[in-house]
Enzyme design. Structure first.
Site: not given
Lengths: 198, 251
Positions: B11, B130
């Site tokens: 990330d 997601d």
């Protein structure tokens, strides 16, 4: 030594240029007939669709040039497929260096085999100095839905659904379905072996 | 034999690697280029960079980072985070990314999947989904899993596959950050339903979890972040373990 990387409308070639840079090769990205003809080595990369690529190659007259080249020539991924006679991808007549057909992967069941064939797979039945230093535990990175059939020109094969030609060789022409520029140390070795050809 | 892929995810915020626990409380885990090189040398099969920077000039910073990574490493990598247009994709692919991943923008404008696949080829279009289970039904969530949609996860997965996605990156928001294991059930369901590869993400806590997601979960690849960043599971050990357990991996 000057390496020409053929520029055409087939995907991102930046990674190939970076891989050559890491190996210390002097590479130039070009679609200029004279620059390609004069280069010591030619790399023909590519990712994309066969018929669109052939239209561009014809426009630039590279369809006539490529089969006539005499220096070591390396077709990669779509580059390998375009060097063949014919591709089932949109019924495309290709460059005809290898009298080989390019076919689409059709699994009996998608539960076992996904298409495209994506990921690391190993090379088997390795031949010729291009694969010097490698063995059947050598893994290369694939992303493709079409493959070159096995023939007398195959110098390595890979198994996915069935065996197919992982690498091919005829005269000064070499070709590889996987991406050497993305295949870690194995890919680096294959590129090095190619660059050391005379 | 095609091997199962191990994919560390980095990330990125303003050019640095971060990893949140349940996507909040970010911790700094180092320089992305350096980390990428370490993972590549250790035998990671691919890398994913997820940009969570929200500033205006993020594109330029991200493209610069992508260029540095592509110069340094020789394994494939995917870049995601805030990508919504053909132009966004072009910039990142030209900088040296192999694939891009889209999430919220695909939900908002599903046609963009077809357009990107047509322009750049399916092989470089990863659609990230997601998912969160709400009262027994799986729903797609966006904005880092915070925003629920009315899309059923299974039907959305089928749709993105039909629209030309090359791979699906499936993150279970119920499992992400828990270290209690991947969401094997829904991963298996979606992988069996589709003709394209599925990357499982969220919940990796030990080596057995990887074995489970490759066997029970039928995943083609497994992605994790903090357990790799904080060296809780070294990749070479993970691969040795998986090989011993009969999972084909690249060594």
């Amino acid at each position: 030594m000057q390496v020409a990387v053929i520029k055409y409308n087939a995907g991102n070639v930046q990674s190939v240029l970076f891989a050559l840079e890491r190996l210390g090769a002097n590479a130039v990205l070009t679609d200029d007939i004279e620059a390609i003809s004069k280069a010591d080595k030619v790399i023909f990369p590519g990712q994309g669709e066969a018929s669109t690529a052939m239209v561009y190659l014809k426009e630039k007259k590279l369809d006539k040039l490529i089969p006539s080249l005499k220096q070591p020539f390396f077709g990669v991924c779509l580059g390998q497929q375009l060097l063949c006679d014919y591709s089932e991808e949109n019924d495309t007549t290709c460059l005809g260096v290898f009298p080989v057909k390019v076919k689409k992967f059709i699994p009996e069941s998608y539960l076992e085999f996904k298409v495209p064939h994506v990921g690391w797979n190993n090379l088997m039945d390795l031949k010729t100095p291009l694969l010097k230093g490698l063995n059947e535990d050598s893994y290369v990175y694939y992303v493709h839905s079409f493959y070159c059939e096995l023939s007398e020109f195959a110098i390595a094969q890979t198994h996915y659904i069935h065996d197919f030609a992982a690498l091919m060789h005829k005269d000064n022409f070499y070709a590889m379905q996987a991406h050497p520029e993305k295949s870690g140390k194995v890919g680096e070795r294959i590129l090095e072996n190619f660059l050391s050809k005379t | 034999m095609l091997t199962k892929r191990i994919i560390p995810c980095l990330d990125i915020k303003e050019g640095r690697t971060v990893k949140g626990v349940n996507f909040v409380d970010l911790r700094d885990a180092g320089d992305p280029v350096e980390l990428a090189k370490i993972y590549s040398d250790e035998g990671a099969d691919e890398l994913v960079f997820l940009d969570i920077t929200a500033t205006v000039d993020k594109r330029k910073t991200l493209a610069e980072l992508v260029g540095k990574v592509a110069r340094t490493i020789n394994i494939p990598f995917t870049v995601g985070g805030g990508i919504s247009t053909i132009e966004d994709v072009k910039v990142l692919l030209n900088a040296g990314a192999d694939k891009i991943s889209i999430n919220s923008s695909a939900v908002k404008n599903p046609k963009i999947i077809n357009e990107m696949a047509k322009e750049f080829g399916s092989q470089c279009v990863v659609v990230a989904i997601d998912t969160r289970n709400v009262d027994g039904i799986d729903f797609v969530h966006t904005h880092g899993g915070r925003k629920p949609t009315i899309l059923n996860t299974q039907s959305w997965a089928k749709e993105v596959c039909d629209r030309g996605a090359g791979e699906i990156l499936l993150t279970s928001m119920d499992h992400d950050g828990t270290k209690a294991g991947f969401a094997n059930e829904i991963t298996s369901e979606i992988s069996s339903m589709l003709t394209i590869p599925v990357i499982a993400s969220g919940g990796a806590g030990n080596m057995e979890h990887f074995k489970d997601v490759f066997t029970f979960g039928k995943a083609d690849a497994a992605l994790a972040a903090s357990i790799f960043h904080f060296k809780e599971i070294p990749i070479p050990n993970l691969k040795t373990y998986l090989e011993k357990e009969g999972v084909f991996v690249r060594k």
